[in-house]
Design a protein around this motif. Sequence first.
Motif, PDB file in Angstrom:
ATOM      1  N   ARG A 209      64.963  84.807  80.159  1.00 40.66           N
ATOM      2  CA  ARG A 209      65.012  85.937  79.670  1.00 40.66           C
ATOM      3  C   ARG A 209      66.397  87.119  79.215  1.00 40.66           C
ATOM      4  O   ARG A 209      66.230  87.890  78.930  1.00 40.66           O
ATOM      5  N   ASP A 216      56.870  88.867  79.728  1.00 38.79           N
ATOM      6  CA  ASP A 216      56.437  88.394  80.991  1.00 38.79           C
ATOM      7  C   ASP A 216      55.383  88.843  80.938  1.00 38.79           C
ATOM      8  O   ASP A 216      54.668  89.783  81.004  1.00 38.79           O
ATOM      9  N   PHE A 218      53.464  86.821  83.164  1.00 40.02           N
ATOM     10  CA  PHE A 218      52.961  86.767  84.816  1.00 40.02           C
ATOM     11  C   PHE A 218      52.408  84.890  84.944  1.00 40.02           C
ATOM     12  O   PHE A 218      51.490  84.426  86.079  1.00 40.02           O
ATOM     13  N   SER A 222      56.318  80.729  89.991  1.00 38.74           N
ATOM     14  CA  SER A 222      57.323  81.214  90.126  1.00 38.74           C
ATOM     15  C   SER A 222      58.103  82.439  89.471  1.00 38.74           C
ATOM     16  O   SER A 222      58.129  82.063  87.880  1.00 38.74           O
ATOM     17  N   LEU A 223      58.670  83.398  90.490  1.00 41.39           N
ATOM     18  CA  LEU A 223      59.489  84.151  89.331  1.00 41.39           C
ATOM     19  C   LEU A 223      60.896  84.168  89.474  1.00 41.39           C
ATOM     20  O   LEU A 223      62.092  84.283  89.904  1.00 41.39           O
ATOM     21  N   TRP A 226      63.917  86.856  89.944  1.00 45.06           N
ATOM     22  CA  TRP A 226      63.284  88.266  90.144  1.00 45.06           C
ATOM     23  C   TRP A 226      64.043  87.994  91.429  1.00 45.06           C
ATOM     24  O   TRP A 226      63.422  87.293  92.135  1.00 45.06           O
ATOM     25  N   ALA A 238      52.725  86.023  91.587  1.00 42.42           N
ATOM     26  CA  ALA A 238      52.452  86.233  90.335  1.00 42.42           C
ATOM     27  C   ALA A 238      51.762  85.097  89.755  1.00 42.42           C
ATOM     28  O   ALA A 238      51.387  83.827  90.274  1.00 42.42           O
ATOM     29  N   LEU A 243      50.714  90.101  88.474  1.00 38.33           N
ATOM     30  CA  LEU A 243      51.863  89.947  89.236  1.00 38.33           C
ATOM     31  C   LEU A 243      51.913  91.448  89.418  1.00 38.33           C
ATOM     32  O   LEU A 243      51.276  92.587  89.692  1.00 38.33           O
ATOM     33  N   THR A 256      63.381  93.399  88.926  1.00 37.04           N
ATOM     34  CA  THR A 256      63.423  92.224  87.813  1.00 37.04           C
ATOM     35  C   THR A 256      64.396  91.819  87.418  1.00 37.04           C
ATOM     36  O   THR A 256      65.809  92.245  87.814  1.00 37.04           O
TER      37      THR A 256
END
Length: 574
Positions: A209, A216, A218, A222-223, A226, A238, A243, A256
């Motif tokens: 990030r 992103d 999505f 996996s997030l 987040w 996602a 998302l 986020t």
Amino acid sequence: MNNGISIRALCRTSLAALSILLAPGLALAQEQFHETDFSNASEIGRWTVSSGSWNIQNGAFVNSAAGATNIATVETYDPFDLDTIENDVALQVSAVITNSAANGLVGVVFNYSDPGNYYEITFSASGEVHSLTVRGGETIPEEVKHIPAPGVNKWFRISVRQVGTQFDVKVDGVPVFTGSVELPAGDVGLITHNTRARFDDFSVNSFDRLIDPYGDTFRQASLRGWTNLRPQGDGWSAGPFGLESLAIGANDIMLTPLVDLFHFGFSPSPRRYTIKTQVINRYGASGNLVGVVFYHDAQHYDEVVFSPTGVASLRQVTNGKRVTLATAPYVGGGHNTPFELEVAYRGDQGGPVFSHVKTNGHLVFDNLPFNLEDGQIGLITHFTNARFVSLAAAPRFFQPLVTDFSSGSFPREFFSPISTWRVQNGAMNSFGIGKSDIAGFDVWHDLSDLDYRVRVTNNYGAAGNLAGLMYAYRAPDDYYEAVFSPTGVAYLNRVLKGVTTSIATAPYAGGGPHQSFDVQLLQRNRHTTVSVNGVTVFNNVDQPDTGVGRPGLVTHWTNASFDNVSITEAPPLQ
């Protein structure tokens, strides 16, 4: 693999500059990446050479051996001193191939544990791209693709991004590979096969990030980073379409990871950012709301929300009570209709604060009534099913610049790597007559489509006396340009590591010696159109590596004047 942090990670980019702004006691604690232009020979000390003859020469990292496989690696590390980096890596480097043979390959390695276990992506001068795995000492070819030939002794830019078990590869901004990984997290590095090579402008970080700008789509289930604020932790998903908020609750919030983006929350300097997300509201009633939240806690947050009936609202929650501060109509966003939402903020130290909300490029709110410098940024829905197709963010705020230099001084946004520019006679003048004289404007176009206009007067008359516009400027040896010869030839060029590559040439009319002409450069979705005196010269040229950067002016071997500079956002396409 060593998860330590080195003070050598000093950088030239804006991201690095934010790190340097930290208080001295915090600089090492918050360093989250390593970037180098190999200007310091001592930099070799942090590299591990597994094979080959590697050293730093003339500001580049050089392998002077032509063995079958030569590898040098650098540690990847976690900014918070955790035991692992959890597989998130972003790696970028410029490279030069010196051998035209098919087996002369240059590239990168990642998830490197030892000489018998790693992934590699390599490139030949003819444009073959090889993806392979080395596991337990066995080489497993994965895939071969083809790109436009990089050629011999020409710089090109490699980018590898790994999130979880997925990775993607780009060359000069063009996607080449996507794939999955099974090897455990490891170091990253550089590799050559049967050729000597040079590398420069190397960067790596262990949190995806922190790539500038952040993006992103999505696609990953996996997030990481987040935070789902639903009590049961469900309600958000996602997948390949974005998302989605599925719970249809009164307040569904997904925070986020942008609180950590570019040292948000760490740096003592004021915040600047731009956030864009594409949204689809699945419901159609006035109370089915979707938007962006600035979250403090469950009882205190601010939000910008949009109804599918065409009404936008600024709302503030204090001690659990919600108050509407303002409403306005907005463009786009009906039932099941995608729209782009943009929130931007710039707070200057001791100066004015700028903020706005736009949808599909049209202003909805200006000078927001709450402080966007506080609070963690998130996505929010009220009583609706909604999809966020993508999200992008940058640590800067696009503010237009329009000047005719009638004040007799440089605009405050002006910067120049060399002092060969003057404002006189109501224009900005380049008098250096050097190989490349550059003047830039501190107006970043990371996430904004660009409408850039300038009146140009070239005071010389030979074919090599070039003057024009610079854009996507990242360093004095890394930018794009649209330049014009007084003999009637226009050039669209890429300058990387000081080497100029012509993307396109075309005739144009109206720009002889001492003859003023008006240039307009439009860049939409990383495609460039250039017009002279209203006549299109280059039309919608694909330039995928022009995202992050600043616009400016440039001359080569000439004296030139520039006036009526206008740098604004390109209007939305109708």
